[in-house]
Motif scaffolding. Structure first.
Motif, PDB file in Angstrom:
ATOM      1  N   LEU A 144      42.527  41.357 138.222  1.00 36.61           N
ATOM      2  CA  LEU A 144      43.440  42.418 138.619  1.00 36.61           C
ATOM      3  C   LEU A 144      44.784  41.889 139.119  1.00 36.61           C
ATOM      4  N   GLY A 145      44.913  40.579 139.230  1.00 43.52           N
ATOM      5  CA  GLY A 145      46.096  39.985 139.824  1.00 43.52           C
ATOM      6  C   GLY A 145      47.214  39.705 138.830  1.00 43.52           C
ATOM      7  N   TYR A 150      49.768  38.028 133.447  1.00 42.68           N
ATOM      8  CA  TYR A 150      50.750  37.156 132.790  1.00 42.68           C
ATOM      9  C   TYR A 150      50.107  36.371 131.641  1.00 42.68           C
ATOM     10  N   TYR A 151      48.939  35.806 131.897  1.00 46.96           N
ATOM     11  CA  TYR A 151      48.258  35.019 130.865  1.00 46.96           C
ATOM     12  C   TYR A 151      47.823  35.897 129.689  1.00 46.96           C
ATOM     13  N   GLN A 152      47.422  37.120 129.978  1.00 47.09           N
ATOM     14  CA  GLN A 152      47.029  38.030 128.904  1.00 47.09           C
ATOM     15  C   GLN A 152      48.215  38.377 128.006  1.00 47.09           C
ATOM     16  N   GLU A 153      49.370  38.587 128.612  1.00 47.11           N
ATOM     17  CA  GLU A 153      50.566  38.865 127.816  1.00 47.11           C
ATOM     18  C   GLU A 153      50.983  37.636 127.013  1.00 47.11           C
ATOM     19  N   ARG A 154      50.897  36.476 127.642  1.00 50.04           N
ATOM     20  CA  ARG A 154      51.257  35.233 126.954  1.00 50.04           C
ATOM     21  C   ARG A 154      50.360  34.975 125.749  1.00 50.04           C
ATOM     22  N   ALA A 155      49.090  35.334 125.886  1.00 50.12           N
ATOM     23  CA  ALA A 155      48.133  35.105 124.806  1.00 50.12           C
ATOM     24  C   ALA A 155      48.462  35.908 123.553  1.00 50.12           C
ATOM     25  N   LYS A 156      49.206  36.994 123.739  1.00 49.73           N
ATOM     26  CA  LYS A 156      49.561  37.832 122.585  1.00 49.73           C
ATOM     27  C   LYS A 156      50.606  37.175 121.685  1.00 49.73           C
ATOM     28  N   THR A 157      51.384  36.248 122.260  1.00 56.77           N
ATOM     29  CA  THR A 157      52.496  35.673 121.494  1.00 56.77           C
ATOM     30  C   THR A 157      52.408  34.161 121.298  1.00 56.77           C
ATOM     31  N   ARG A 164      44.152  32.584 125.174  1.00 54.74           N
ATOM     32  CA  ARG A 164      43.712  33.470 124.086  1.00 54.74           C
ATOM     33  C   ARG A 164      42.191  33.590 124.074  1.00 54.74           C
ATOM     34  N   HIS A 165      41.524  32.610 124.678  1.00 57.63           N
ATOM     35  CA  HIS A 165      40.056  32.568 124.681  1.00 57.63           C
ATOM     36  C   HIS A 165      39.471  32.922 126.050  1.00 57.63           C
ATOM     37  N   ALA A 166      40.307  33.351 126.990  1.00 55.76           N
ATOM     38  CA  ALA A 166      39.856  33.528 128.368  1.00 55.76           C
ATOM     39  C   ALA A 166      39.318  34.927 128.633  1.00 55.76           C
ATOM     40  N   HIS A 167      38.332  34.970 129.527  1.00 59.93           N
ATOM     41  CA  HIS A 167      37.882  36.234 130.113  1.00 59.93           C
ATOM     42  C   HIS A 167      38.146  36.151 131.603  1.00 59.93           C
ATOM     43  N   PHE A 168      38.896  37.103 132.140  1.00 57.71           N
ATOM     44  CA  PHE A 168      39.214  37.097 133.557  1.00 57.71           C
ATOM     45  C   PHE A 168      38.250  38.012 134.299  1.00 57.71           C
TER      46      PHE A 168
END
Length: 233
Positions: A144-145, A150-157, A164-168
């Protein structure tokens, strides 16, 4: 080949930047406070990476085993000096820890559950190798932080990022996996990735927000579980 073999040089370089150092200082203080390592204790660092936390635990006089699948990460870990205690690094799948039952006083899983294929199995193995009096410490990039977002958005590009392989994870998800509650929770990294300017300014902002902001806004969460409170998964 491990997911982290190709990114090890970039990861190590980032850790030496002012932002990387700030993140490490925040997270390591939380993890060491929760771990409360004592001289001559035996610890296992699951997903030890470049050995930063293995060395930190050993500095208290502990005997540490660092396990990781990435040989590239382990090569860098082995270059770090150990001035107290002992550290032994081994290449292994942490879903199948090559140690007997009730062997360690402590187990650390620091920003590792995000990248494993079978988190319940890793937790099951961590509990298996802990003594009944032992403790499990888990560090999470909080789902939720601001940093997970940020990492989720970065993984898109960014096709090269490991995120890209992470589950938070959320705290509630971890409760549900372990079927027990932590004895302590500590939170931090309230400074978002786009807010960092200098380490001094970041620490000022971090200190202010820790006094008033809820856990839900934390970028990093550390949890300590007592083995005796957790059943068999």
């Amino acid at each position: 080949m491990s997911l982290f073999d190709d990114v090890a040089p970039r990861y190590e370089a980032f850790c030496h930047t002012p932002l990387g150092q700030f993140i490490n200082q925040v997270e390591q203080k939380i993890i060491i406070d929760l771990s409360s390592p004592q001289p001559k204790e035996s610890w296992i660092d699951l997903g030890c990476g470049t050995g930063e936390y293995s060395v930190a635990l050993a500095s208290f006089g502990c005997h540490v085993i660092g396990l990781d699948e990435s040989e590239s990460m382990l090569e860098r870990a082995r270059t770090k000096p150990v001035t107290s205690g002992t550290v032994k690094y081994e290449s292994a799948d942490i879903c199948y820890i090559p140690y007997p039952n009730e062997f360690f006083d402590g187990a650390l899983i620091q920003v590792t559950l995000e990248f494993v294929k079978d988190a319940p199995q890793v937790l099951k193995e961590a509990l298996r190798v802990l003594k009944h009096s032992g403790r499990l410490v888990v560090g999470l990039i909080h789902e939720l932080g601001p940093w997970a977002q940020y990492y989720q958005e970065r993984a898109k590009t960014d096709p090269l990022t490991v995120y890209r392989h992470a589950h938070f994870w959320t705290v509630q998800e971890l409760y549900e996996l372990l079927h027990c509650f932590p004895v302590r929770i500590e939170s931090g990294l309230y400074v978002g990735p786009n807010e960092f300017t200098t380490q001094d300014a970041a620490w000022d902002l971090e200190s202010q927000r820790r006094k008033t902001w809820p856990l839900e806004k934390a970028g990093f969460i550390g949890l300590r579980f007592n083995r005796k409170d957790c059943g068999t998964l």
